[in-house]
Write a protein that holds these residues in place. Structure first.
Motif, PDB file in Angstrom:
ATOM      1  N   UNK A   1      44.851  25.793  32.165  1.00  0.00           N
ATOM      2  CA  UNK A   1      45.091  24.514  31.905  1.00  0.00           C
ATOM      3  C   UNK A   1      46.428  24.321  31.309  1.00  0.00           C
ATOM      4  N   UNK A   2      46.730  24.635  29.623  1.00  0.00           N
ATOM      5  CA  UNK A   2      48.116  25.030  29.480  1.00  0.00           C
ATOM      6  C   UNK A   2      48.961  24.874  30.454  1.00  0.00           C
ATOM      7  N   UNK A   3      48.847  26.397  31.024  1.00  0.00           N
ATOM      8  CA  UNK A   3      50.004  26.033  31.791  1.00  0.00           C
ATOM      9  C   UNK A   3      50.130  25.084  33.082  1.00  0.00           C
ATOM     10  N   UNK A   4      48.980  24.390  33.045  1.00  0.00           N
ATOM     11  CA  UNK A   4      49.015  24.228  34.598  1.00  0.00           C
ATOM     12  C   UNK A   4      50.293  22.692  33.377  1.00  0.00           C
ATOM     13  N   UNK A   5      49.999  22.297  32.347  1.00  0.00           N
ATOM     14  CA  UNK A   5      50.670  21.466  31.625  1.00  0.00           C
ATOM     15  C   UNK A   5      52.173  21.743  31.493  1.00  0.00           C
ATOM     16  N   UNK A   6      52.369  23.165  31.040  1.00  0.00           N
ATOM     17  CA  UNK A   6      53.485  23.318  31.129  1.00  0.00           C
ATOM     18  C   UNK A   6      54.808  23.664  32.257  1.00  0.00           C
ATOM     19  N   UNK A   7      53.748  24.038  33.090  1.00  0.00           N
ATOM     20  CA  UNK A   7      54.487  23.440  35.004  1.00  0.00           C
ATOM     21  C   UNK A   7      54.625  22.491  34.585  1.00  0.00           C
TER      22      UNK A   7
END
Length: 312
Positions: A294-300
């Protein structure tokens, strides 16, 4: 047990966004493959499974996982899988990288390779996004996994990566505590001098988007009462949501203390490369793996928006 409230908020936010194409490097055991499949089922990532096709299918069979709908890019071994996953990112086919069942060093060697890697002008750094029971907001701790003994120049990048992460997660204000063993500048303690320098660099616009204070000891960084007792008056003291540690050893001990003594969970992400990199551990719970995705998705998505603004 931890209630995961902070992670649940992150997951809810990430699930409102389209799944992010993610190259999963060498997902050849049940744990790493399950993490990717679970995140895909939640709509967080759209995985491309990179590695020996036979081993990936065997892991799926062993874990009773249906991977029929996911693309498999065959690569003979873990080194090749890391290189191939990085190539997919460079070609624009993936906006995120995820570690499977290979050593972190193998994946990061492909990422930082001067030819064909994913370097940017930023120093690569790691952030733990900690969900600490009874703490209102996620706590970002950096760097506890990549930079062993960061220089002051490295710390500028470590701080900036963490500030950008807070904004990507939806935080309105990045309140950054530069940690040391004390809250006064002591010429004999190098971390206090670097903390003071980082704060002045922020004043001069060399670090942007966050409010910095330091040196701060851990208690007066996160506890308002402790800050008041020490008569520290700043918008960060007692309210920090980013903790910048002096070195990897301090960060590792802090993160593991929170995990094992305070029942906190630690989602992990690597920043500063061309795309976010999901680093999970075999010991991670399902919730921690999902939170990392989820964190990586938000950063992407934040990165995509920033690029589109830059083009305009």
């Amino acid at each position: 047990m931890s209630s995961h409230l902070n992670y649940e908020r992150l997951l809810a936010r990430a699930r409102t966004l389209p799944a992010v194409a993610t190259a999963v490097a060498h997902p050849c055991d049940v744990a790493s493959l399950t993490g990717a499949v679970d995140a895909a089922k939640m709509g967080l990532i759209a995985p491309i499974l990179v590695g020996p096709a036979g081993k990936i299918r065997a892991a799926a069979q062993q874990g009773d996982l249906d991977i029929a709908k996911y693309e498999i890019v065959d690569a003979p071994h873990s080194h090749a899988a890391a290189d191939e996953a990085v190539r997919l990112v460079r070609e624009g086919r993936a906006e995120c990288l995820m570690k499977g069942s290979l050593h972190t060093d193998e994946l990061m060697a492909a990422v930082v390779s001067r030819e064909g890697g994913l370097r940017t002008s930023r120093r690569i750094s790691h952030c733990f996004v900690m969900d600490v029971p009874n703490h209102d907001t996620p706590l970002v701790i950096s760097d506890a996994a990549v930079n062993i003994a960061p220089t002051l120049e490295d710390k500028v990048h470590i701080v900036q990566n963490a500030i950008d992460l807070i904004h990507a997660l939806g935080g309105e204000e990045a309140r950054v505590a530069i940690l040391s063993a004390m809250e006064t500048v002591n010429p004999k303690v190098q971390s206090t001098i670097e903390a003071a320098a980082l704060c002045k660099m922020a004043d001069r616009g060399q670090i942007t988007g966050g409010i910095l204070d330091g040196p701060l000891a851990l208690d007066n960084a996160i506890d308002l009462k402790a800050a008041k007792i020490k008569k520290i008056d700043s918008p960060v003291a007692g309210r920090a949501n980013v903790l910048i540690v002096p070195d990897l050893e301090a960060g590792n001990m802090l993160a593991k203390s929170l995990s094992f003594l305070a029942d906190a969970d630690a989602a992990g992400i690597v920043l500063g490369a061309k795309v976010p990199i999901i680093l999970t551990s075999r010991a991670d719970s399902v919730m921690t793996r999902l939170a990392s995705c989820a964190v990586a998705s938000l950063v992407a998505h934040a990165r995509r928006e920033a690029l589109s603004r830059a083009v305009q």
